[in-house]
Motif scaffolding. Structure first.
Motif, PDB file in Angstrom:
ATOM      1  N   GLU A   1      26.484  41.939  48.880  1.00  0.00           N
ATOM      2  CA  GLU A   1      26.629  43.108  49.750  1.00  0.00           C
ATOM      3  C   GLU A   1      25.332  43.889  49.913  1.00  0.00           C
ATOM      4  N   ASN A   2      24.268  43.439  49.229  1.00  0.00           N
ATOM      5  CA  ASN A   2      22.963  44.120  49.273  1.00  0.00           C
ATOM      6  C   ASN A   2      23.107  45.599  48.908  1.00  0.00           C
ATOM      7  N   ARG A   3      23.775  45.826  47.782  1.00  0.00           N
ATOM      8  CA  ARG A   3      23.965  47.181  47.270  1.00  0.00           C
ATOM      9  C   ARG A   3      23.498  47.219  45.818  1.00  0.00           C
ATOM     10  N   PRO A   4      23.215  48.400  45.283  1.00  0.00           N
ATOM     11  CA  PRO A   4      22.800  48.489  43.879  1.00  0.00           C
ATOM     12  C   PRO A   4      23.893  48.009  42.925  1.00  0.00           C
ATOM     13  N   LEU A   5      23.472  47.329  41.879  1.00  0.00           N
ATOM     14  CA  LEU A   5      24.417  46.846  40.870  1.00  0.00           C
ATOM     15  C   LEU A   5      25.309  47.963  40.363  1.00  0.00           C
ATOM     16  N   MET A   6      24.725  49.113  40.066  1.00  0.00           N
ATOM     17  CA  MET A   6      25.506  50.187  39.460  1.00  0.00           C
ATOM     18  C   MET A   6      26.556  50.758  40.413  1.00  0.00           C
ATOM     19  N   ALA A   7      26.336  50.637  41.713  1.00  0.00           N
ATOM     20  CA  ALA A   7      27.339  51.091  42.682  1.00  0.00           C
ATOM     21  C   ALA A   7      28.580  50.217  42.602  1.00  0.00           C
ATOM     22  N   LEU A   8      28.360  48.904  42.480  1.00  0.00           N
ATOM     23  CA  LEU A   8      29.505  47.995  42.367  1.00  0.00           C
ATOM     24  C   LEU A   8      30.176  48.145  41.008  1.00  0.00           C
ATOM     25  N   PHE A   9      29.375  48.376  39.973  1.00  0.00           N
ATOM     26  CA  PHE A   9      29.968  48.590  38.658  1.00  0.00           C
ATOM     27  C   PHE A   9      30.863  49.816  38.676  1.00  0.00           C
ATOM     28  N   HIS A  10      30.375  50.899  39.239  1.00  0.00           N
ATOM     29  CA  HIS A  10      31.167  52.134  39.304  1.00  0.00           C
ATOM     30  C   HIS A  10      32.487  51.884  40.024  1.00  0.00           C
ATOM     31  N   HIS A  11      32.437  51.219  41.151  1.00  0.00           N
ATOM     32  CA  HIS A  11      33.662  50.965  41.928  1.00  0.00           C
ATOM     33  C   HIS A  11      34.625  50.066  41.169  1.00  0.00           C
ATOM     34  N   ASN A  12      34.117  48.939  40.667  1.00  0.00           N
ATOM     35  CA  ASN A  12      34.992  47.956  40.041  1.00  0.00           C
ATOM     36  C   ASN A  12      35.518  48.413  38.685  1.00  0.00           C
ATOM     37  N   PHE A  13      34.740  49.238  37.990  1.00  0.00           N
ATOM     38  CA  PHE A  13      35.167  49.684  36.658  1.00  0.00           C
ATOM     39  C   PHE A  13      36.493  50.434  36.732  1.00  0.00           C
ATOM     40  N   PHE A  14      36.625  51.275  37.740  1.00  0.00           N
ATOM     41  CA  PHE A  14      37.832  52.091  37.847  1.00  0.00           C
ATOM     42  C   PHE A  14      38.888  51.486  38.771  1.00  0.00           C
ATOM     43  N   ASN A  15      38.554  50.423  39.486  1.00  0.00           N
ATOM     44  CA  ASN A  15      39.401  49.931  40.569  1.00  0.00           C
ATOM     45  C   ASN A  15      40.768  49.467  40.100  1.00  0.00           C
ATOM     46  N   GLY A  16      40.853  48.905  38.895  1.00  0.00           N
ATOM     47  CA  GLY A  16      42.126  48.355  38.452  1.00  0.00           C
ATOM     48  C   GLY A  16      42.929  49.266  37.560  1.00  0.00           C
ATOM     49  N   CYS A  17      42.525  50.527  37.442  1.00  0.00           N
ATOM     50  CA  CYS A  17      43.194  51.468  36.531  1.00  0.00           C
ATOM     51  C   CYS A  17      44.094  52.410  37.334  1.00  0.00           C
ATOM     52  N   ASP A  18      45.377  52.420  37.006  1.00  0.00           N
ATOM     53  CA  ASP A  18      46.332  53.255  37.743  1.00  0.00           C
ATOM     54  C   ASP A  18      46.429  54.674  37.181  1.00  0.00           C
ATOM     55  N   ASP A  19      46.286  54.807  35.870  1.00  0.00           N
ATOM     56  CA  ASP A  19      46.477  56.111  35.224  1.00  0.00           C
ATOM     57  C   ASP A  19      45.109  56.744  34.981  1.00  0.00           C
ATOM     58  N   LEU A  20      44.514  57.280  36.048  1.00  0.00           N
ATOM     59  CA  LEU A  20      43.138  57.757  35.981  1.00  0.00           C
ATOM     60  C   LEU A  20      43.014  59.121  36.655  1.00  0.00           C
ATOM     61  N   ALA A  21      42.469  60.078  35.926  1.00  0.00           N
ATOM     62  CA  ALA A  21      42.179  61.384  36.518  1.00  0.00           C
ATOM     63  C   ALA A  21      40.924  61.258  37.380  1.00  0.00           C
ATOM     64  N   ASN A  22      40.935  61.861  38.534  1.00  0.00           N
ATOM     65  CA  ASN A  22      39.793  61.745  39.434  1.00  0.00           C
ATOM     66  C   ASN A  22      38.513  62.261  38.786  1.00  0.00           C
ATOM     67  N   ARG A  23      38.631  63.266  37.923  1.00  0.00           N
ATOM     68  CA  ARG A  23      37.461  63.852  37.260  1.00  0.00           C
ATOM     69  C   ARG A  23      36.757  62.836  36.367  1.00  0.00           C
ATOM     70  N   THR A  24      37.471  61.825  35.894  1.00  0.00           N
ATOM     71  CA  THR A  24      36.894  60.854  34.964  1.00  0.00           C
ATOM     72  C   THR A  24      35.808  60.020  35.628  1.00  0.00           C
ATOM     73  N   ARG A  25      35.895  59.830  36.936  1.00  0.00           N
ATOM     74  CA  ARG A  25      34.931  58.983  37.640  1.00  0.00           C
ATOM     75  C   ARG A  25      33.496  59.510  37.526  1.00  0.00           C
ATOM     76  N   LYS A  26      33.334  60.796  37.342  1.00  0.00           N
ATOM     77  CA  LYS A  26      31.982  61.363  37.292  1.00  0.00           C
ATOM     78  C   LYS A  26      31.244  60.962  36.022  1.00  0.00           C
ATOM     79  N   HIS A  27      31.951  60.451  35.036  1.00  0.00           N
ATOM     80  CA  HIS A  27      31.314  60.075  33.781  1.00  0.00           C
ATOM     81  C   HIS A  27      30.688  58.681  33.833  1.00  0.00           C
ATOM     82  N   VAL A  28      30.882  57.975  34.930  1.00  0.00           N
ATOM     83  CA  VAL A  28      30.187  56.707  35.162  1.00  0.00           C
ATOM     84  C   VAL A  28      29.377  56.889  36.443  1.00  0.00           C
ATOM     85  N   SER A  29      28.068  56.783  36.344  1.00  0.00           N
ATOM     86  CA  SER A  29      27.174  57.174  37.440  1.00  0.00           C
ATOM     87  C   SER A  29      27.255  56.220  38.622  1.00  0.00           C
ATOM     88  N   ASN A  30      26.867  56.752  39.777  1.00  0.00           N
ATOM     89  CA  ASN A  30      26.853  55.975  41.016  1.00  0.00           C
ATOM     90  C   ASN A  30      25.536  56.241  41.751  1.00  0.00           C
TER      91      ASN A  30
END
Length: 278
Positions: free
Chosen positions: A143-172
């Protein structure tokens, strides 16, 4: 009145600086460094999956004074019965009671809860954490995107019980972040033949690592003319890494030791090398 732009060191000026930076690297990157740094939590375990989880949690929480970070990671791992992989794989809502009183800066129990559930989902779907990073790396290239951008997206993608605030603790990086903690984690996992970094992963070479860019590194990089940008953002960490690749194409991230050492451990360079007042 506009502030003066930062002066940038010439290629010859970089080569004049290199022996001094290399000397500080050699003095900082020793086995003695481990006990004073969150990297110690990788060395505390022997199994790959335990090291991956302990290291990722330590890096994710590496915000603030190192002694406080170390104490907080020790606290968290003790709540996980010092058996991180087993705890993650058996983690459920009933286990949340172990986390209720845990807090570190802006990390709250609900954030650790979401991170543990995301890790459980990853280990249930992949052979190990490195296999997950391999998928993110392949997708980033496609996709010609930074590795960490895909990591951020995929890390949380499969988790159903997730507070939106938690996403800020993994950088993008697509939001401008330098991703300091993620690149510190990768430095621990990728760099070989180091008395500090374990080098147990192989999915990228050390030449692809970016500098873990924190306030200490930023100040020294500007002071000695290694960057021309004043903003502490994704573009600046890339600029700094490209500068340091001129000195060590195979392992630019090693200079994290010298820059951090000058910023936090009282190492210094001769005053003649200072280009900017910061």
């Amino acid at each position: 009145m506009l502030s003066k732009p930062l002066r940038k060191r010439t290629p010859q000026g970089l080569w004049d600086l290199k022996p001094y930076l290399d000397e500080i690297n050699d003095r900082v990157e020793t086995a003695d460094y481990i006990s004073e740094d969150p990297v110690q939590f990788l060395h505390a375990f022997h199994q790959k999956k335990d090291r991956e989880i302990a290291g990722f949690l330590a890096a994710t929480m590496a915000w603030g004074r190192r002694d406080i970070v170390i104490a907080k990671v020790e606290d968290l791992l003790s709540r996980m019965q010092n058996d991180p992989y087993r705890f993650v794989m058996s983690y459920n809502q009933a286990e949340f009671s172990r986390l209720r009183s845990f807090k570190h800066r802006t990390f709250k129990p609900i954030d650790i809860h979401g991170i543990l559930l995301s890790l459980k989902n990853i280990y249930s779907s992949y052979d190990d954490f490195e296999s997950f990073w391999i998928k993110c790396h392949e997708q980033a290239k496609a996709e010609n995107r930074p590795l960490m951008a895909l990591f951020h997206h995929n890390f949380f993608n499969g988790c159903d019980d997730l507070a939106n605030r938690t996403r800020k603790h993994v950088s993008n990086p697509e939001k401008g972040s330098t991703c300091k903690r993620l690149f510190m984690f990768l430095r621990w996992m990728i760099r070989k033949d180091s008395p500090v970094d374990l080098g147990i992963w192989d999915f990228i070479p050390a030449s692809d690592l970016l500098i873990p860019y924190d306030v200490h590194v930023a100040r020294q990089a500007k002071k000695y003319g290694l960057v021309s940008r004043k903003s502490n953002d994704w573009k600046t960490v890339n600029q700094l890494t490209e500068t340091l690749k001129l000195l060590n194409p195979d392992d630019p991230a090693r200079y994290d030791y010298s820059l951090f050492g000058m910023g936090a451990l009282d190492y210094s360079l001769p005053k003649k090398f200072i280009l900017n007042k910061v």
